[in-house]
Design an enzyme around this catalytic site. Structure first.
Site, mmCIF file in Angstrom:
data_model
loop_
_atom_site.group_PDB
_atom_site.id
_atom_site.type_symbol
_atom_site.label_atom_id
_atom_site.label_comp_id
_atom_site.label_asym_id
_atom_site.label_seq_id
_atom_site.Cartn_x
_atom_site.Cartn_y
_atom_site.Cartn_z
ATOM 1 N N GLU A 57 -13.265 -1.045 7.075
ATOM 2 C CA GLU A 57 -12.523 -1.351 8.191
ATOM 3 C C GLU A 57 -13.061 -0.565 9.829
ATOM 4 O O GLU A 57 -13.071 -0.952 10.891
ATOM 5 C CB GLU A 57 -11.066 -0.594 8.157
ATOM 6 C CG GLU A 57 -10.966 0.749 8.208
ATOM 7 C CD GLU A 57 -9.629 1.225 7.902
ATOM 8 O OE1 GLU A 57 -8.619 0.792 7.282
ATOM 9 O OE2 GLU A 57 -9.345 2.335 8.481
ATOM 10 N N GLU A 115 -3.974 -7.530 5.730
ATOM 11 C CA GLU A 115 -3.189 -6.195 5.961
ATOM 12 C C GLU A 115 -2.108 -6.532 7.070
ATOM 13 O O GLU A 115 -2.473 -7.184 7.897
ATOM 14 C CB GLU A 115 -3.978 -5.001 6.261
ATOM 15 C CG GLU A 115 -3.306 -3.770 6.630
ATOM 16 C CD GLU A 115 -4.025 -2.682 7.158
ATOM 17 O OE1 GLU A 115 -5.254 -2.702 7.614
ATOM 18 O OE2 GLU A 115 -3.522 -1.567 6.770
ATOM 19 N N GLU A 137 -8.954 2.007 -1.500
ATOM 20 C CA GLU A 137 -9.541 2.038 -0.125
ATOM 21 C C GLU A 137 -10.434 2.923 0.382
ATOM 22 O O GLU A 137 -9.992 4.382 0.162
ATOM 23 C CB GLU A 137 -8.636 1.551 1.196
ATOM 24 C CG GLU A 137 -9.153 1.111 2.211
ATOM 25 C CD GLU A 137 -7.781 0.674 3.341
ATOM 26 O OE1 GLU A 137 -7.044 0.169 2.689
ATOM 27 O OE2 GLU A 137 -8.141 0.781 4.372
ATOM 28 N N HIS A 177 -8.792 7.101 2.866
ATOM 29 C CA HIS A 177 -9.104 7.307 4.332
ATOM 30 C C HIS A 177 -10.222 8.061 4.359
ATOM 31 O O HIS A 177 -10.380 9.031 5.033
ATOM 32 C CB HIS A 177 -7.946 7.718 4.993
ATOM 33 C CG HIS A 177 -7.597 7.013 6.178
ATOM 34 N ND1 HIS A 177 -7.848 7.869 7.628
ATOM 35 C CD2 HIS A 177 -7.230 5.746 6.631
ATOM 36 C CE1 HIS A 177 -7.575 6.781 8.567
ATOM 37 N NE2 HIS A 177 -7.317 5.757 8.061
ATOM 38 N N TRP A 195 -10.575 12.237 9.188
ATOM 39 C CA TRP A 195 -9.065 12.072 8.970
ATOM 40 C C TRP A 195 -8.916 10.786 8.512
ATOM 41 O O TRP A 195 -9.591 9.631 8.621
ATOM 42 C CB TRP A 195 -8.646 12.030 10.515
ATOM 43 C CG TRP A 195 -7.335 11.719 10.585
ATOM 44 C CD1 TRP A 195 -6.041 12.607 10.366
ATOM 45 C CD2 TRP A 195 -6.516 10.478 10.860
ATOM 46 N NE1 TRP A 195 -4.823 11.844 10.225
ATOM 47 C CE2 TRP A 195 -5.092 10.514 10.681
ATOM 48 C CE3 TRP A 195 -7.081 8.965 11.407
ATOM 49 C CZ2 TRP A 195 -4.331 9.383 10.936
ATOM 50 C CZ3 TRP A 195 -6.290 8.088 11.577
ATOM 51 C CH2 TRP A 195 -4.836 8.171 11.379
ATOM 52 N N ARG A 220 1.042 -1.189 -0.121
ATOM 53 C CA ARG A 220 0.080 0.143 0.002
ATOM 54 C C ARG A 220 0.966 1.165 0.073
ATOM 55 O O ARG A 220 1.804 1.407 0.946
ATOM 56 C CB ARG A 220 -0.739 0.103 1.294
ATOM 57 C CG ARG A 220 -1.891 1.013 1.202
ATOM 58 C CD ARG A 220 -2.562 1.315 2.246
ATOM 59 N NE ARG A 220 -1.906 2.148 3.345
ATOM 60 C CZ ARG A 220 -2.141 2.577 4.499
ATOM 61 N NH1 ARG A 220 -3.535 2.437 4.827
ATOM 62 N NH2 ARG A 220 -1.546 3.622 5.131
ATOM 63 N N ARG A 232 -13.312 -4.921 4.340
ATOM 64 C CA ARG A 232 -12.115 -4.824 5.049
ATOM 65 C C ARG A 232 -12.579 -5.109 6.581
ATOM 66 O O ARG A 232 -11.694 -4.719 7.509
ATOM 67 C CB ARG A 232 -11.575 -3.446 4.922
ATOM 68 C CG ARG A 232 -11.331 -3.143 3.565
ATOM 69 C CD ARG A 232 -9.909 -3.055 3.393
ATOM 70 N NE ARG A 232 -9.190 -2.490 4.281
ATOM 71 C CZ ARG A 232 -8.228 -2.597 5.260
ATOM 72 N NH1 ARG A 232 -7.537 -3.886 4.987
ATOM 73 N NH2 ARG A 232 -7.610 -1.829 5.972
ATOM 74 N N TYR A 266 -2.602 11.467 6.735
ATOM 75 C CA TYR A 266 -2.878 10.213 7.076
ATOM 76 C C TYR A 266 -1.697 9.298 6.269
ATOM 77 O O TYR A 266 -1.654 9.345 4.950
ATOM 78 C CB TYR A 266 -4.093 9.656 6.499
ATOM 79 C CG TYR A 266 -4.211 8.433 6.731
ATOM 80 C CD1 TYR A 266 -4.202 7.765 7.946
ATOM 81 C CD2 TYR A 266 -4.136 7.426 5.522
ATOM 82 C CE1 TYR A 266 -4.373 6.230 8.126
ATOM 83 C CE2 TYR A 266 -4.092 6.170 5.651
ATOM 84 C CZ TYR A 266 -4.188 5.494 6.969
ATOM 85 O OH TYR A 266 -3.949 4.184 6.989
ATOM 86 N N ASP A 324 -4.783 3.962 0.011
ATOM 87 C CA ASP A 324 -6.101 4.123 0.899
ATOM 88 C C ASP A 324 -6.391 5.741 1.031
ATOM 89 O O ASP A 324 -5.426 6.496 1.299
ATOM 90 C CB ASP A 324 -5.519 3.840 2.429
ATOM 91 C CG ASP A 324 -6.705 3.646 3.516
ATOM 92 O OD1 ASP A 324 -7.695 4.249 3.046
ATOM 93 O OD2 ASP A 324 -6.537 2.873 4.495
HETATM 94 O O1 EZ4 Z 1 -5.990 4.317 9.948
HETATM 95 O O2 EZ4 Z 1 -6.075 1.469 11.860
HETATM 96 O O3 EZ4 Z 1 -6.088 0.559 6.164
HETATM 97 N N1 EZ4 Z 1 -5.543 0.983 7.274
HETATM 98 C C1 EZ4 Z 1 -6.120 1.937 8.054
HETATM 99 C C2 EZ4 Z 1 -5.481 1.891 9.312
HETATM 100 C C3 EZ4 Z 1 -6.103 3.007 10.325
HETATM 101 C C4 EZ4 Z 1 -6.079 2.796 11.702
HETATM 102 C C5 EZ4 Z 1 -6.949 3.562 12.716
HETATM 103 O O4 EZ4 Z 1 -6.637 3.301 13.957
HETATM 104 O O5 EZ4 Z 1 -6.400 2.923 7.335
HETATM 105 O O6 EZ4 Z 1 -4.105 2.316 9.297
HETATM 106 CO CO CO Z 2 -7.463 2.021 5.796
#
Ligand code: EZ4
Ligand code: CO
Length: 408
Positions: A268, A345, A242, A218, A408, A151, A289, A163, A216
């Protein structure tokens, strides 16, 4: 074994070997010990209290063999259901009871789940750099370590910390450990959207066609932005993109899906199958996820996998360094025994974490295996754990340039 043993204690271990982990320990009258991970990054003590104050008293006296009944009892019996704190607590109990069942029968958990359907589990890890050259070096370093799937995240020109970028060897997900509240970051979606396609094209160009490349977002984009980014990334041939939107509203993914064929991975932060339902049954994602702890344990992750299998959606569970090696092991038992499990992951852990949580699972040549010890195959060194007291920590908060809070 069924019906002959009884739970006599359920204790919560909070330890902070570099970061906080919450672990549930269930002990039976016959002396078996089961471990479950209950770590919820940045909200650790809420889960510790849920387990200590509300769940542990209900577990004492129960039959540890009745895993599904205990799941139903904790989920339906609380009346207040779903949500990360509740489901992480239920998940920790579920993991610990599967661990006990494995130890009681002398079998690794994956054998109790139907046995291996594969020899090993493909892993992906994180590579990041503040700029593209440093990112490319990080990708090379991960590949030298054998990873076939990486990733890639980078800094964004004009922005500060963002991030996913950490140049620490093992890479780790903040929180910064201070009790003064979260760090704040500035986020600018336009700057990101200008940079991301170039950055990922550079990684593809550098690494060649064979690397499985992931990214990702995020939770940061609107459906329209996500659709445009997905289209722009099609030539890069991503393994997945992602969390393009927050996905609190599953239906908005219809718009993304209509406009791009980029493979999508989401889930996630989901805690139950019901948050995945529309995404799966409308085939709005390619990978789900959900995490083995945050989504109610092995028992519930398997339900999600079963629903996903019907719709040709595959599992790629969350496995950051902020879930403990107990959870990673549990995820691998599911991975070895679940046909539609695609990838795990794996960020890795600092050396001291491997000492506190000794595990039978192993990494080799880009793949993970849960090992063949009875149960989950984890031993927690409680004396060592006790040397690392809890330290408050928060994940960062992101604001737009106008000062308003964003995801975030
Ligand atoms: O930001 O687990 O794909 N993985 C992620 C993680 C999350 C963290 C938050 O606690 O997005 O790294
Ligand atoms: Co993620």
């Amino acid at each position: 074994m069924s019906g002959t043993d009884t739970i006599v204690a359920a204790d919560v271990v909070v330890t902070s070997p570099g970061r906080n982990f919450v672990t549930l320990k269930i002990t039976t009258a016959e002396g078996l010990v089961g471990w479950g991970d209950a770590t919820l990054n940045g909200r650790e003590l809420a889960v510790a209290s849920y387990l200590r104050d509300h769940v542990a008293p209900l577990l004492v006296g129960r039959d540890p063999a009745r895993i599904e009944d205990t799941w139903q009892y904790l989920y339906r019996g609380a009346y207040w259901r779903r949500g990360p704190v509740t489901m992480t607590s239920v998940g920790a109990v579920d993991l610990a009871l599967w661990d006990i069942k494995g130890k009681a029968t002398g079998q690794p958990v994956y054998q109790l789940l139907g046995g291996a359907v594969r020899d090993r589990i493909l892993a992906y890890t994180h590579a990041s750099g503040w700029d593209v050259p440093r990112l490319l070096d990080a990708v090379d370093a991960r590949r030298e370590h054998g990873f076939l799937a990486v990733r890639a995240q980078s800094g964004v020109p004009g922005l500060g910390t963002v991030y996913g970028v950490s140049e620490a060897a093992a890479g780790h997900e903040r929180p910064d450990r201070h009790g003064t509240g979260p760090d704040e970051e500035i986020w600018d979606t336009d700057a990101y959207l200008r940079h991301a396609p170039e950055m990922l094209a550079a990684v593809r160009e550098h690494a060649g066609p064979g690397l499985k490349l992931l990214h990702d977002t995020h939770h940061r984009l609107t459906p329209g932005e996500a659709a445009r980014l997905g289209r722009a990334l099609e030539p890069v041939n991503l393994f997945w993109l992602e969390d393009v939107t927050p996905a609190e509203n599953q239906e908005v993914l219809r718009h993304v899906r209509r406009h791009t064929t980029v493979p999508l991975a989401i889930g996630e932060v989901f805690n139950t199958v019901w948050e995945c339902q529309t995404l799966i049954t409308e085939q709005l994602i390619d990978f789900v996820r959900t995490c083995v702890t945050h989504a109610g344990g092995i028992s519930h992750l398997r339900r999600i996998a079963a629903l996903a299998e019907i719709w040709q959606v595959r599992l790629g569970p969350h496995g950051p360094s902020d879930i403990s090696p107990v959870a990673l092991g549990a995820s691998l038992h599911v991975g070895l025994s679940t046909p539609n499990f695609a990838i795990q992951e794996y960020m890795g852990y600092e050396p001291v974490v491997h000492e506190v949580f000794r595990h039978a699972w192993s990494y080799e040549d880009g793949h993970l295996h849960p090992g063949d010890e009875p149960g989950l195959g984890i031993e927690v060194d409680e004396a060592l754990a006790a040397r690392f007291p809890y330290e408050p920590g928060y994940l960062p908060v992101a604001r737009r340039r106008d000062g308003s809070v964003t995801d975030w």
